[in-house]
Design an enzyme around this catalytic site. Structure first.
Site, PDB file in Angstrom:
ATOM      1  N   GLU A   1      -7.299   8.427   6.731  1.00  0.00           N
ATOM      2  CA  GLU A   1      -7.628   9.101   7.835  1.00  0.00           C
ATOM      3  C   GLU A   1      -8.240  10.552   7.811  1.00  0.00           C
ATOM      4  O   GLU A   1      -7.596  11.483   8.190  1.00  0.00           O
ATOM      5  CB  GLU A   1      -6.423   9.087   8.798  1.00  0.00           C
ATOM      6  CG  GLU A   1      -5.860   7.513   9.072  1.00  0.00           C
ATOM      7  CD  GLU A   1      -4.598   7.732  10.007  1.00  0.00           C
ATOM      8  OE1 GLU A   1      -4.158   8.699  10.339  1.00  0.00           O
ATOM      9  OE2 GLU A   1      -4.000   6.400  10.148  1.00  0.00           O
TER      10      GLU A   1
ATOM     11  N   GLU B   1      -3.490  -0.341   8.302  1.00  0.00           N
ATOM     12  CA  GLU B   1      -2.166  -0.024   9.254  1.00  0.00           C
ATOM     13  C   GLU B   1      -2.506  -0.688  10.375  1.00  0.00           C
ATOM     14  O   GLU B   1      -3.349  -0.537  11.185  1.00  0.00           O
ATOM     15  CB  GLU B   1      -2.093   1.614   9.339  1.00  0.00           C
ATOM     16  CG  GLU B   1      -1.779   2.367   8.095  1.00  0.00           C
ATOM     17  CD  GLU B   1      -1.668   3.878   8.254  1.00  0.00           C
ATOM     18  OE1 GLU B   1      -1.148   4.208   9.377  1.00  0.00           O
ATOM     19  OE2 GLU B   1      -1.783   4.502   7.218  1.00  0.00           O
TER      20      GLU B   1
ATOM     21  N   HIS C   1      -2.843  10.998   0.880  1.00  0.00           N
ATOM     22  CA  HIS C   1      -2.532  10.686   2.251  1.00  0.00           C
ATOM     23  C   HIS C   1      -1.772  11.834   2.740  1.00  0.00           C
ATOM     24  O   HIS C   1      -0.464  12.018   3.018  1.00  0.00           O
ATOM     25  CB  HIS C   1      -1.576   9.566   2.076  1.00  0.00           C
ATOM     26  CG  HIS C   1      -1.272   8.890   3.538  1.00  0.00           C
ATOM     27  ND1 HIS C   1      -1.439   7.480   3.743  1.00  0.00           N
ATOM     28  CD2 HIS C   1      -0.673   9.517   4.565  1.00  0.00           C
ATOM     29  CE1 HIS C   1      -1.022   7.257   5.055  1.00  0.00           C
ATOM     30  NE2 HIS C   1      -0.692   8.624   5.651  1.00  0.00           N
TER      31      HIS C   1
ATOM     32  N   ARG D   1       0.865  -1.295   0.027  1.00  0.00           N
ATOM     33  CA  ARG D   1       0.104   0.163  -0.151  1.00  0.00           C
ATOM     34  C   ARG D   1       0.771   1.435  -0.074  1.00  0.00           C
ATOM     35  O   ARG D   1       1.581   1.370   0.945  1.00  0.00           O
ATOM     36  CB  ARG D   1      -0.879   0.014   1.441  1.00  0.00           C
ATOM     37  CG  ARG D   1      -1.617   1.047   1.570  1.00  0.00           C
ATOM     38  CD  ARG D   1      -2.477   1.207   2.617  1.00  0.00           C
ATOM     39  NE  ARG D   1      -2.965   2.547   2.626  1.00  0.00           N
ATOM     40  CZ  ARG D   1      -3.259   3.386   3.935  1.00  0.00           C
ATOM     41  NH1 ARG D   1      -2.674   2.784   4.835  1.00  0.00           N
ATOM     42  NH2 ARG D   1      -3.455   4.613   3.853  1.00  0.00           N
TER      43      ARG D   1
ATOM     44  N   ASN E   1      -7.328   1.463  10.258  1.00  0.00           N
ATOM     45  CA  ASN E   1      -5.853   1.877  10.844  1.00  0.00           C
ATOM     46  C   ASN E   1      -5.903   1.793  12.306  1.00  0.00           C
ATOM     47  O   ASN E   1      -6.597   2.653  12.877  1.00  0.00           O
ATOM     48  CB  ASN E   1      -5.280   3.085  10.432  1.00  0.00           C
ATOM     49  CG  ASN E   1      -5.025   3.156   9.182  1.00  0.00           C
ATOM     50  OD1 ASN E   1      -5.023   2.293   8.352  1.00  0.00           O
ATOM     51  ND2 ASN E   1      -4.731   4.413   8.628  1.00  0.00           N
TER      52      ASN E   1
ATOM     53  N   TYR F   1      -4.057   1.147  16.063  1.00  0.00           N
ATOM     54  CA  TYR F   1      -2.694   1.243  16.914  1.00  0.00           C
ATOM     55  C   TYR F   1      -2.880   0.857  18.491  1.00  0.00           C
ATOM     56  O   TYR F   1      -1.959   0.235  18.846  1.00  0.00           O
ATOM     57  CB  TYR F   1      -2.007   2.416  16.668  1.00  0.00           C
ATOM     58  CG  TYR F   1      -1.507   2.579  15.263  1.00  0.00           C
ATOM     59  CD1 TYR F   1      -0.269   2.262  15.002  1.00  0.00           C
ATOM     60  CD2 TYR F   1      -2.424   3.352  14.340  1.00  0.00           C
ATOM     61  CE1 TYR F   1       0.101   2.288  13.685  1.00  0.00           C
ATOM     62  CE2 TYR F   1      -1.792   3.352  13.132  1.00  0.00           C
ATOM     63  CZ  TYR F   1      -0.588   3.035  12.645  1.00  0.00           C
ATOM     64  OH  TYR F   1      -0.091   3.130  11.316  1.00  0.00           O
TER      65      TYR F   1
END
Ligand code: IFM
Length: 461
Positions: free
Chosen positions: A167, A365, A122, A78, A301, A303
Site C-alpha cells: 500500500e 487483504e 510493510h 503472507r 487490498n 475492504y
C-alpha cells in the site's frame, strides 16, 4: 443441500499479517528502531497511547502461531519482514539474529506445508533512514535494494512469492499529508509525491534483484483500492471522485503500467496550490520507464465502498439526481466505520484487470474489524465476520467467472493485532488474542474458513 461455488484448482487460500502489527520484541536481539517504534512512543499519536512493543508477541510465539495456521488449514501465509531486524541502521551492518528469526519462521511454515508469501516493506522503515529524509530521499531506494538483496539471497531458495511494498498510497498520504501514520508529517504534498516516487522506483529496481536471487519466483506489489462511488451525478461529485481516485489509485497503477503520472492529478494539485509545478523535480530521466518494469502479479487490498460527496455542489446543480446514499441504519458497517459492500470488490477487480491487463491478481487483504470476544462457552461467535467473508468470497468467484485472473485470497488478518493509529481497539483476526495473557482462540470464522479451504469452495449460504 446448499450449492458450493468451487474455486479453480491451485487457488491459494491464506491469511496475512505485518511485522510491526504482531511481532513485538521491538528491541530484541539487536533490532534497530523503526519509524513506527518512534511514532507509537510519541504521546498523542496512537489511541490510548498503545504501542507495538509487545503486540501479539509473535516474535517469541511464532511456532504456536504456525500450529494455529495449520489447524486452520491455511495453504499460504503472507507476512512482512522488519527491515530494522536485518539492518538496525537501515543499511550497512547486517544483524544475523534478525535473519535467523525469519529463517526459523520460514522453516516452520515449510514444515507445515504452508507457502510463505513475503512482503519486504510493510511500513516499518528503519528510523536512521527517516533521519536522512526517509522515502523523500532518493538514497533510501539504494538502502531498500541492499536490504532486498540480503533478504532474497538468504531466503530466495525457500521463498518463491515476493511482495516489494504494501500500500504505497497509505505510506504516502497518511505519512506525509494527513500525518496519522509514521513519520507523521502533515500537509506536505511535494514530500508525499517524492516518497511515492521513491517507493515505486525502489519496487521496480528490486524486481530484477529478487528474480536473480530467487529463481522461478513471482514478484509484485500490493495496492489498496476501495470502491468509490459518487454521491450524485453532479459535476462536483464526479470531479471529486476523479481526483480522489487519481491520487490514491491511478497515480500508482498508471506509473507502474508505463502511463506516467496522471496529468489531471498534477494540474489539480497545482491549481489547489499544493505543489508548485507539474514538473516534479525528483523524477530523473529514465525513472518512469524503470517504474514500468513488468510484474508477475498485483496484490489488491480491498475492504469497503466510499461514497464521495463534494461540499462544492452549486445550488443549480443540486437536482434530484440519482443519489447513492449510505443511510446509517440500512447499511452494514464494520467497527472501523467502513461500509460492507462486497459488490465493490467486483468493480475494483474488473477495473484492475480490464484497464491494466494485470496478468495475475491476488487479493492480498480483505477482512473486517468486529470486536466479538469469547462468550461463556469460551468460543468466539463472530458471525458478522463469517457473513462478510462469505459475501466477498462469492464476489471473488464471480470475478473469476468473468475472466479475472485471480489466483489467491488472503484474509486480513490471521490474528487480532496492532491496528496502527487505532492501537488494539480494532480486531480483524480470525484468531482472538488476549493481550494480557497472549492466549489465542480460533474464532468461529477460522473454523468456517477451514471448511472453505478444505472444499476449495464457498457455500451459497
Ligand atoms: O491493518 C491494515 C494493514 O496493515 C494494511 N491494510 C489495511 C489493514 C486494516 O486497516
Amino acid at each position: 443441500m446448499s450449492t458450493l461455488l468451487k474455486f479453480p484448482d491451485h487457488f491459494l487460500w491464506g491469511a496475512a499479517t505485518a511485522s510491526y502489527q504482531i511481532e513485538g520484541g521491538w528491541q530484541a536481539d539487536g533490532k534497530g528502531e523503526s519509524i513506527w517504534d518512534r511514532f507509537s512512543h510519541t504521546p498523542g499519536k496512537i489511541l490510548n497511547g498503545e504501542t507495538g512493543d509487545v503486540a501479539c508477541d509473535h516474535y517469541n510465539r511464532f511456532k504456536e502461531d504456525v500450529r494455529l495456521m495449520k489447524e486452520m488449514g491455511l495453504q499460504t501465509y503472507r507476512f512482512s519482514i522488519a527491515w530494522s531486524r536485518i539492518f538496525p541502521e537501515g543499511r550497512g551492518k547486517v544483524n544475523q539474529a534478525g535473519l535467523n528469526f525469519y529463517s526459523e519462521l520460514i522453516d516452520e511454515l515449510l514444515k507445515a506445508e504452508i507457502i510463505p508469501f513475503v512482503t519486504l516493506f510493510h511500513w516499518d522503515l528503519p528510523q536512521p533512514l527517516q533521519d536522512e529524509g526517509g522515502w523523500t530521499n532518493r538514497s533510501t531506494v539504494d538502502a531498500f535494494l541492499e536490504y532486498t538483496d540480503i533478504v532474497t539471497k538468504t531466503f530466495g531458495g525457500r521463498v518463491k512469492n515476493w511482495i516489494t511494498h504494501n500500500e504505497p498510497s497509505v505510506v504516502t498520504y497518511l505519512g506525509y499529508v494527513y500525518g496519522d501514520h509514521a513519520p507523521g508529517i502533515k500537509d506536505d504534498m511535494p514530500a508525499a509525491l517524492a516518497a511515492a516516487h521513491h517507493l515505486m522506483l525502489s519496487h521496480a529496481l528490486a524486481l530484477p534483484i529478487i528474480r536473480k536471487n530467487s529463481p522461478g519466483c513471482e514478484a509484485g506489489i500490493v495496492l489498496n483500492a476501495n470502491y468509490l462511488q459518487p454521491a450524485s451525478r453532479s459535476r462536483a461529485d464526479l470531479q471529486l471522485l476523479r481526483e480522489r481516485d487519481g491520487l490514491w489509485v491511478r497515480w500508482f497503477l498508471d506509473a507502474l503500467h508505463g502511463r506516467g503520472y496522471a496529468s489531471d492529478v498534477l494540474s489539480s494539485l497545482v491549481a489547489e496550490g499544493k505543489i508548485p509545478s507539474t514538473q516534479l523535480e525528483f523524477v530523473q530521466p529514465g525513472d518512469l520507464e524503470t517504474i514500468s518494469e513488468p510484474m508477475d502479479f498485483v496484490g489488491l487490498n480491498f475492504y469497503n465502498r466510499d461514497v464521495v460527496r463534494s461540499d462544492a455542489i452549486p445550488e443549480e446543480e443540486n437536482l434530484p439526481q440519482t443519489v447513492f446514499s449510505q443511510p446509517k441504519d440500512e447499511v452494514n458497517w464494520t467497527e472501523m466505520g467502513w461500509e460492507v459492500y462486497p459488490e465493490g470488490l467486483l468493480h475494483v477487480l474488473a477495473r484492475f484487470y480490464f484497464e491494466y491487463q494485470i496478468p495475475k491478481i491476488y487479493i492480498t487483504e480483505n477482512g473486517a474489524s468486529y470486536s466479538d470476544g469469547p462468550g461463556p462457552d469460551g468460543r468466539v461467535h463472530d458471525e458478522r465476520r463469517i457473513a462478510y467473508l462469505r459475501e466477498h468470497f462469492k464476489v471473488a468467484h464471480q470475478a473469476i467467472e468473468m475472466g479475472v485472473p485471480l489466483a489467491g485470497y488472503f484474509v486480513w488478518s490471521l490474528m487480532d493485532n496492532f491496528e496502527w493509529a487505532w492501537g488494539y481497539r480494532q480486531r480483524f483476526g480470525l484468531v482472538w488474542v488476549n493481550y494480557e495473557t497472549q492466549e489465542r482462540i480460533l474464532k468461529d470464522s477460522a473454523l468456517w474458513y477451514h471448511q472453505v479451504i478444505r472444499q476449495n469452495g464457498v457455500a451459497l449460504k
